[in-house]
Design a protein around this motif. Sequence first.
Motif, short mmCIF file in Angstrom:
data_model
loop_
_atom_site.label_atom_id
_atom_site.label_comp_id
_atom_site.label_asym_id
_atom_site.label_seq_id
_atom_site.Cartn_x
_atom_site.Cartn_y
_atom_site.Cartn_z
N LYS A 230 0.85 -1.19 0.00
CA LYS A 230 0.00 0.00 0.00
C LYS A 230 0.89 1.23 0.00
N THR A 231 0.44 2.25 -0.69
CA THR A 231 1.14 3.53 -0.70
C THR A 231 0.12 4.63 -0.40
N PHE A 232 0.44 5.46 0.57
CA PHE A 232 -0.40 6.60 0.92
C PHE A 232 0.27 7.87 0.42
N LYS A 233 -0.48 8.70 -0.29
CA LYS A 233 0.02 10.00 -0.75
C LYS A 233 -0.21 11.02 0.36
N THR A 234 0.75 11.91 0.54
CA THR A 234 0.58 13.03 1.47
C THR A 234 0.79 14.31 0.67
N PRO A 235 0.13 15.41 1.06
CA PRO A 235 0.26 16.63 0.28
C PRO A 235 1.67 17.21 0.24
N THR A 236 2.45 17.02 1.28
CA THR A 236 3.81 17.57 1.28
C THR A 236 4.80 16.50 1.75
N HIS A 237 5.65 16.82 2.69
CA HIS A 237 6.79 15.99 3.05
C HIS A 237 6.55 15.11 4.29
N PRO A 238 6.19 13.83 4.11
CA PRO A 238 6.05 12.96 5.28
C PRO A 238 7.42 12.78 5.94
N ASN A 239 7.43 12.76 7.26
CA ASN A 239 8.70 12.82 7.98
C ASN A 239 8.86 11.65 8.96
N SER A 240 8.32 11.79 10.16
CA SER A 240 8.51 10.80 11.23
C SER A 240 7.30 9.90 11.38
N LEU A 241 7.54 8.75 12.04
CA LEU A 241 6.50 7.74 12.22
C LEU A 241 6.42 7.29 13.67
N THR A 242 5.22 6.99 14.12
CA THR A 242 5.02 6.32 15.40
C THR A 242 3.73 5.52 15.33
N LEU A 243 3.62 4.53 16.21
CA LEU A 243 2.45 3.65 16.24
C LEU A 243 1.68 3.81 17.54
N SER A 244 0.39 3.50 17.48
CA SER A 244 -0.39 3.39 18.71
C SER A 244 0.09 2.15 19.45
N ALA A 245 -0.20 2.07 20.74
CA ALA A 245 0.26 0.95 21.57
C ALA A 245 -0.23 -0.40 21.04
N ASP A 246 -1.41 -0.43 20.43
CA ASP A 246 -1.94 -1.71 19.92
C ASP A 246 -1.48 -2.02 18.49
N GLY A 247 -0.69 -1.13 17.89
CA GLY A 247 -0.15 -1.37 16.55
C GLY A 247 -1.17 -1.27 15.44
#
Length: 181
Positions: free
Chosen positions: A137-154
């Motif tokens: 899967k690929t998600f488009k973002t309007p500008t510059h995606p940077n950092s990532l984090t997950l919810s505790a349940d993933g």
Amino acid sequence: ATLKLKGTIANTGTYSTGLALDARAKRLYTTNADGELVTIDTATNTILSRKKVQDDGKEHFYLNLSLDTAGQRAFLTDSKQPEVLVVDIRDGKVLEKIAAPESLAVLFNPTRNEAYVTHRKAGEVSVIDGKTYKVVKTFKTPTHPNSLTLSADGKTLYVSVKQDEKSDRADYVVKIDLTKF
């Protein structure tokens, strides 16, 4: 407790940027602009190994990494080449090269056996299946995606999105429900 410097680990390479900790194994992994994966013993703060990940004549800058400690592998982003690498953390050997735009952040999700990767220039976030190593899967973002984090349940991915430096708009966070695809 004191917020005082306890020590410094020297000679980790040019622009050692990516850091990933395996607290249970007492190992810290770092990547650098020399194209290396460096393994550090956190009990002694000494470098155990340094491995040139690819010796293919191309310029590499492994900017970030994320560990799958159960699978003894790391996902590495390369800001200079259009690929994400999967590397065996025991010996530094490349397990897989995944075609993807130049990458910034990477985050492995053990709950779903997936890795998420931001492609700042392309304005995309890729989802990589941890078993097949395919971009699913690929998600488009309007500008510059940077950092990532997950919810505790993933089940929820959060992506910080930076604005173009000329923009007067504020940065923001995109919330992606991973159970919807």
